[in-house]
Design an enzyme around this catalytic site. Structure first.
Site, PDB file in Angstrom:
ATOM      1  N   HIS A 189      31.808  20.588 -13.728  1.00  0.00           N
ATOM      2  CA  HIS A 189      32.518  21.747 -13.186  1.00  0.00           C
ATOM      3  C   HIS A 189      31.633  22.990 -13.106  1.00  0.00           C
ATOM      4  O   HIS A 189      32.089  24.054 -12.679  1.00  0.00           O
ATOM      5  CB  HIS A 189      33.744  22.021 -14.072  1.00  0.00           C
ATOM      6  N   LYS A 216      28.985  25.771 -11.840  1.00  0.00           N
ATOM      7  CA  LYS A 216      28.634  26.315 -10.515  1.00  0.00           C
ATOM      8  C   LYS A 216      27.472  27.278 -10.709  1.00  0.00           C
ATOM      9  O   LYS A 216      27.663  28.416 -11.166  1.00  0.00           O
ATOM     10  CB  LYS A 216      29.822  27.060  -9.892  1.00  0.00           C
ATOM     11  N   ASP A 260      13.603  31.001  -7.400  1.00  0.00           N
ATOM     12  CA  ASP A 260      12.528  31.907  -7.788  1.00  0.00           C
ATOM     13  C   ASP A 260      12.603  33.137  -6.901  1.00  0.00           C
ATOM     14  O   ASP A 260      13.020  33.064  -5.734  1.00  0.00           O
ATOM     15  CB  ASP A 260      11.173  31.212  -7.672  1.00  0.00           C
ATOM     16  N   HIS A 290      42.260  39.704   1.376  1.00  0.00           N
ATOM     17  CA  HIS A 290      42.939  38.409   1.242  1.00  0.00           C
ATOM     18  C   HIS A 290      43.924  38.145   2.380  1.00  0.00           C
ATOM     19  O   HIS A 290      45.137  37.983   2.169  1.00  0.00           O
ATOM     20  CB  HIS A 290      43.652  38.325  -0.105  1.00  0.00           C
ATOM     21  N   HIS A 341      40.717  34.331  -4.820  1.00  0.00           N
ATOM     22  CA  HIS A 341      40.136  35.404  -5.637  1.00  0.00           C
ATOM     23  C   HIS A 341      39.300  34.783  -6.744  1.00  0.00           C
ATOM     24  O   HIS A 341      39.755  33.884  -7.446  1.00  0.00           O
ATOM     25  CB  HIS A 341      41.234  36.268  -6.243  1.00  0.00           C
ATOM     26  N   GLN A 395      42.206  30.735 -14.011  1.00  0.00           N
ATOM     27  CA  GLN A 395      42.948  29.771 -13.209  1.00  0.00           C
ATOM     28  C   GLN A 395      44.030  29.068 -14.021  1.00  0.00           C
ATOM     29  O   GLN A 395      45.047  28.637 -13.469  1.00  0.00           O
ATOM     30  CB  GLN A 395      41.967  28.749 -12.624  1.00  0.00           C
ATOM     31  N   HIS A 453      41.271  31.953  -8.933  1.00  0.00           N
ATOM     32  CA  HIS A 453      40.344  30.923  -9.391  1.00  0.00           C
ATOM     33  C   HIS A 453      39.352  31.486 -10.407  1.00  0.00           C
ATOM     34  O   HIS A 453      38.441  30.795 -10.856  1.00  0.00           O
ATOM     35  CB  HIS A 453      39.605  30.320  -8.198  1.00  0.00           C
ATOM     36  N   LYS A 492      37.454  32.935 -13.750  1.00  0.00           N
ATOM     37  CA  LYS A 492      37.332  32.460 -15.125  1.00  0.00           C
ATOM     38  C   LYS A 492      36.574  33.523 -15.911  1.00  0.00           C
ATOM     39  O   LYS A 492      35.406  33.370 -16.254  1.00  0.00           O
ATOM     40  CB  LYS A 492      36.560  31.143 -15.201  1.00  0.00           C
ATOM     41  N   ASP A 533      37.376  45.778 -23.864  1.00  0.00           N
ATOM     42  CA  ASP A 533      37.080  47.179 -24.192  1.00  0.00           C
ATOM     43  C   ASP A 533      36.116  47.846 -23.216  1.00  0.00           C
ATOM     44  O   ASP A 533      35.423  48.797 -23.578  1.00  0.00           O
ATOM     45  CB  ASP A 533      36.522  47.285 -25.617  1.00  0.00           C
ATOM     46  N   GLU A 559      41.482  46.504  -6.490  1.00  0.00           N
ATOM     47  CA  GLU A 559      41.725  45.510  -5.443  1.00  0.00           C
ATOM     48  C   GLU A 559      43.189  45.116  -5.333  1.00  0.00           C
ATOM     49  O   GLU A 559      43.780  45.206  -4.256  1.00  0.00           O
ATOM     50  CB  GLU A 559      40.849  44.286  -5.688  1.00  0.00           C
TER      51      GLU A 559
END
Length: 1122
Positions: A638, A640, A645, A674, A706, A835, A973, A975, A980, A1036
């Site tokens: 999972h 991504k 370089d 969206h 999102h 998610q 979606h 994560k 603070d 947003e």
């Protein structure tokens, strides 16, 4: 994986624990090292047997009223909370150990609990009932006066019946013990089997609590446990924070389950045990619904809240039974055959002569630690250390000794340590008998040597001063990758943010916050690479276009630019999850359930110099056949990441990495607007994605997306590269017929040390510590040794890498460790976008044994509860999807929503109880501290959204209703978590068990902060890049910036944001179609003043698409959707 909530997608799975760190010095055998974070008592206290379940000992204490909140537990179980931190006021709730020193009236053994909390008290006492007047023989030991904060148990005759005792250890130097000295003729610490079975019931998952066995009657031999030398410090960098745990396939089955059945329930037979052998294909406890729960008789165990760390040493065991007698007999039979025949029968069967023991450690049925397996030993020596975060209500800590088998495991026996014996904070150490499922010795003389110490949260100084406090802050300790200093980070929201799309935000130093353009930056980084381009993904689609404006770049697909770069001599490697349902065999092609395009992408690059490695999620060859099928079918890779370089100046190159939640595939490109319909014929003409609908999709709204992502420049980018290299080396290792192929991948990786123009890790610092824009970054993972190459082969070396042990696997669970650490260090607020949000099932009112044991929801709830008791403001904002991606009426989606509802309910109930204890339940509601939100959009019709024509849908289908109402959710979606305004975690990991456990989906994340922009440094709210990022993420969906948003913990801000979310939901759910300015919706459930989470009246189902908002659960309990 991405959309496992879908009815036609994969669901999910569990088990839990953490890594353990190598102590500063090699661990002595007897006892653990001396480095306690707080001073030891003047002299060691003498502990009686660790099983004083029903003795009538009392101890001096302040008498406190019972908690004002009701409980649903049957029996006289007491729930006690730890005291508040030192900055809070007087205790508004009971606590069981506030005792001044008490003079001993007899030479009987005393149990001194050296309290670790500061408050005054007067005398009082608690009693345990007893069944006879038989006493322990007195121990001729002079006890020193207890310190002012000590709690002394005095004049407490202990009572036992049955046939067994235990040996206590109080030595301070290395020594061995004689297991045979523990005789089976000595009295037992547990009641007879008949007494136990008289109260056996089938658990129905009701919210009930554990009880104790009946009071024993016959006197056992005296035994003494000790307060050992001090434990390792917890505020030092080298000390491990995390928790080593069993692999998913080896959860504790049964035990006290915090549930008490009714007399009408089924009564088990003697073959059923409180601890039973797991015979499911994966060995997890989730397949077990039958639990034997002893009814209360004449006494009870207190159920106490353990919130802090458990410091545990599992040293060794002696005289274990041989659980492989059949195997040995089988081997002896074939030993009479000719040698070559014998060798072919199970290969090494003739050498398999005795048990392969290991120990799991569990609290509230949640496995929190696990030793490695020692083969063929009845006297195993582990010398294994665990420093385990806990946030559990529990009566006992269980050490379960098991024999590892090819399929599952067999129970050898159990050692149970009552929580009240460790609650004072003193180290408890001893040699304990191992009792089998019948509560009798598993074998005469079978014992386990261990030590355990509870360190409450207020004693762990690393959590007291914020997430990134001070220049000497060392990050999250006990992780595979260390904190890296001298870096730069760019934070992204969505795949693209057009100029002027969001309001301007001012930062410290007169700077303005600049929104990054994620996919544009990735495109530019790939285009400018000269040496290497490494990409990992759950899905990578060669046809996706990263740039979608009027520039020439918009003409190139990802496949085009990668193939072009490879022709320039750049090393291009793609490591993509191999969806087992997508195949291309002899011309027969299947797209796969998940539609990840893995086979399409592989075919596109087949005749190019781009190397594509489709990587299945595989279990190790030492796992059972069933376990291997489970892992490869259900779980995914999972991560991504994009690694390239880049120009470092002076004709040098450096490594730069992108990490986050965005895969380079279809359906991901979006902006903060969206759109639903307006871009169907332009930006998203060839990129329509909406798995909610089945059948004809003409004219349907797209699913807006999102997400959060990041770019890392500096030393931490090299750790992302290391992760790729470790995974590539493992995945490229040839297996089976692939060994005959000429094309191998193991030499595809570039060795940076052989490329002089690429700077190495030691030179990678790109900012000075005096630079206000300097970043400190740390990389975390959820991954195991079946997916990486460089983990140690010997599990004894696991702690040197801060890895934990599973069954035949080593595990990196540092993402979970990082989340827990950040939550515990939070001082003002937490903002989460994720998610999924499922966890802490051990504290749910039902389905406690589900196995969603990650601590994150419970830690947030306890953080809020602690702040309430301290009369301090704190707020948590959690943004999740309206429903998991897929068909919301599907069984898997409904089950995920059900688990999510249980998680919410547990959190709100915990907060409400804290309000009651503090006397604030009439002034505040749980939603003044915790709120859940989702995102949605609605577009009024205009001339810019020419709808595609096609077959008309029936009037009542989700497609037709969504098209008519012109509304749809914005899929969250993300994560990520912000604490603070000074610390951010983001990556690929969801907040559920499969992302956090380490043995399921492979994940990667980064945690970062700016040392010049922390509250400890500024002595006020920081206004650095993380502040700007959080404010932009709020701008947003809210469509506006207000002054109160700068203080998210304030009551004004909480109520204002919640009010805006409620108004947006009303606009979204209304019959009238109006253009939505704000996209943040209050999650559509009702939370009453007492924290009960119910369906929102009039909105029990999701608009247009259907599906119960709070989910449903009607089938058998499983662990695939957690």
């Amino acid at each position: 994986m991405e959309n496992y909530g879908s009815s036609n997608s994969y669901p999910y799975q569990n088990s839990y624990a953490y890594p353990h760190n190598t102590p500063p010095n090699p661990p002595p055998q007897y006892p653990p090292p001396n480095s306690d974070p707080y001073p030891p008592p003047p002299a060691p206290a003498l502990y009686p047997s660790p099983y004083p379940y029903n003795s009538a000992y009392s101890f001096s204490s302040q008498t406190y009223p019972q908690p004002p909140f009701p409980t649903s537990h049957s029996g006289p179980l007491d729930y006690h909370h730890p005291p508040p931190t030192s900055h809070s006021g007087p205790l508004p709730y009971p606590y069981p150990y506030p005792a001044p020193p008490v003079a001993h009236s007899s030479p009987q053994p005393t149990l001194q609990h050296h309290g670790s909390f500061q408050y005054s008290s007067s005398s009082g006492h608690f009693h345990y009932e007893q069944s006879s007047g038989v006493n322990y023989p007195s121990v001729d030991v002079s006890s020193p006066p207890a310190p002012p904060r000590a709690n002394s148990f005095s004049n407490h005759p202990l009572h036992r019946q049955e046939s067994y005792g235990y040996v206590g250890v109080r030595n301070s130097a290395h020594q061995d013990f004689n297991a045979q000295s523990v005789s089976s003729t000595t009295p037992s610490v547990y009641p007879p089997l008949d007494d136990l079975l008289s109260n056996v019931h089938l658990s129905d998952n009701r919210p009930t609590a554990p009880t104790a066995p009946t009071a024993p009657a016959s006197p056992p031999a005296p035994a003494v446990g000790t307060s050992s030398p001090q434990s390792a410090r917890y505020d030092r960098q080298e000390e491990f924070y995390g928790y080593p745990n069993s692999s998913f396939s080896n959860n504790l089955v049964g035990s006290y389950s915090d549930q008490v059945g009714s007399p009408s329930h089924f009564v088990g037979s003697p073959t059923h045990s409180v601890y039973s052998h797991s015979d499911s294909f994966n060995g997890s406890q989730h397949s077990q619904s039958l639990q034997i729960v002893p009814q209360q008789n004449k006494g009870s165990l207190k159920v106490l809240l353990l919130h802090g760390n458990l410091d545990i040493w599992v040293y060794d065991a002696k005289n274990l039974p041989n659980m492989d007698m059949f195997h040995k007999t089988f081997g002896d039979m074939f030993a009479r055959l000719p040698g070559n025949v014998t060798n072919k029968i199970e290969g090494h069967v003739k050498n398999k002569i005795t048990s392969d023991p290991y120990v799991t450690i569990s609290v509230s049925n949640a496995v929190i630690g696990r030793t490695y397996v020692i083969s063929n030993s009845e006297d195993p020596v582990w010398e294994q250390h665990f420093n385990v975060p806990v946030a559990h209500y529990a009566a006992e800590v269980h050490f379960v000794v098991k024999d590892s088998d090819v399929v599952g495991s067999q129970l050898i026996g159990v050692v149970a340590i009552p929580v009240e014996h460790i609650y004072s904070g003193e180290r408890v150490e001893g040699v304990y008998p191992i009792l089998n499922g019948s509560r009798k010795p598993c074998k005469p003389g079978a014992v386990l040597r261990l030590s355990i110490q509870y360190i409450p949260i207020e004693k762990l100084s690393v959590y007291h001063f914020g997430v990134g406090a001070g220049p000497d802050y060392f990050g999250v300790p006990g992780t595979y990758f260390p904190l890296r200093k001298g870096g730069r980070v760019t934070l992204y929201q969505d795949a693209h943010v057009p100029d002027g799309c969001l309001p301007e935000l001012r930062l410290d130093g007169g700077f303005s916050y600049v929104n990054g353009k994620c996919w544009q930056d990735i495109f530019d980084a790939i285009r400018q690479a000269q040496r290497l381009i490494y990409i990992t993904g759950w899905s990578v689609w060669h046809l996706v276009k990263l740039v979608r404006d009027s520039s020439p770049s918009s003409n190139f697909s990802l496949g085009d630019i990668l193939r072009s770069k490879s022709q320039e001599g750049v090393r291009v490697l793609l490591l993509i999850w191999d969806d087992p349902t997508s195949r291309s065999i002899l011309g027969y092609k299947t797209d796969g359930i998940m539609q990840t395009h893995d086979e399409e992408t592989r075919r596109f690059f087949k005749h190019s110099s781009v190397q594509v490695l489709l990587c299945p999620r595989s279990a190790g060859k030492r796992h059972s056949w069933m376990k291997q099928r489970e892992v490869e079918t259900i779980y995914t890779h999972h991560q991504k990441t994009v690694i390239v370089d880049a120009d470092a100046g002076n004709n040098r190159r450096k490594i730069v990495a992108f990490v986050g939640g965005l895969d380079l595939c279809d359906g991901r490109y979006d902006t903060p607007h969206h759109p639903l319909f307006r871009t169907l014929q332009t930006t998203h003409k060839d990129d329509f994605h909406n798995p909610t609908f089945t059948g004809t999709l003409a004219g349907c709204p797209r699913e807006p997306w999102h997400d959060l992502h990041s770019r890392i420049d500096g030393p931490a980018a090299y750790d992302v590269l290391t992760n790729f290299e470790e995974r590539w080396l493992k995945a490229s290792k040839p297996h089976g017929m692939s060994k005959l192929k000429r094309k191998l991948y193991d030499d595809a990786l570039l060795r940076l040390e052989r490329i002089p123009d690429i700077i190495g890790l030691s030179e990678a610092t790109c900012t000075s510590e005096n630079d206000p824009e300097n970043w400190h970054v740390q990389i975390f993972r959820s991954i195991d040794s079946n997916s990486v190459k460089q983990f140690p082969k010997d599990p004894k070396e696991a702690r040197s890498k801060n890895l934990m042990c599973g069954k035949n696997v080593l595990i990196d669970m540092s993402i979970h460790t990082a989340y827990v650490k950040a939550i515990r260090a939070a001082q003002h607020f937490i903002y989460i976008e994720n998610q999924y949000f499922i966890g802490s099932s051990y504290n749910w009112s039902s389905h406690k044994d589900l196995g969603a044991n990650n601590l994150i929801p419970m830690e947030i709830a306890l953080k809020i509860a602690d702040k309430i008791r301290a009369n301090e403001r704190f707020a948590a904002y959690i943004v999740i999807p309206m429903w998991p991606e897929g068909v919301p009426t599907g069984a898997a989606t409904q089950r995920i929503l059900f688990w999510q509802h249980k998680t919410m309910q547990m959190m709100y109930e915990t907060i409400y109880k804290a309000l009651v204890e503090a006397g604030l339940d009439n002034a505040y509601s749980p939603q003044d501290y915790l709120n859940f939100f989702c995102l949605g959009n609605r577009e009024a019709a205009d001339g810019n959204d020419t709808l595609a024509t096609g077959s008309p849908n029936a009037a009542n289908t989700p497609q037709a209703l969504s098209r008519k109402s012109r509304r749809f959710m914005i899929y969250v979606h993300s994560k990520g978590m912000i604490v603070d305004d000074e610390y951010v975690i983001l990556g690929s990991a969801n907040i559920n068990q499969r992302s956090m456990e380490g043995t399921r989906d492979t994940e990667i994340a980064m945690g970062a902060y700016q040392p010049h922009h922390t509250r400890a440094r500024k002595l006020r709210s920081p206004c650095g890049q993380i502040y700007g990022y959080r404010m932009s993420l709020w701008a947003e969906p809210l469509g506006i910036i207000e002054d109160s948003f700068t203080q998210p913990e304030s009551l004004d801000c909480v109520r204002r944001v919640r009010s805006m979310g409620e108004q947006n939901w009303k606009q979204f759910a209304a019959d009238e179609i109006t253009e939505m300015r704000g996209h943040l919706l209050k999650y559509p459930v009702e939370v009453d003043q007492k924290g009960k989470v119910k369906s929102l009246p009039g909105n029990e189902s999701f608009p247009d698409v259907g599906g119960n908002i709070i989910g449903s659960f009607t089938a058998i309990q499983e662990n695939l959707t957690i």
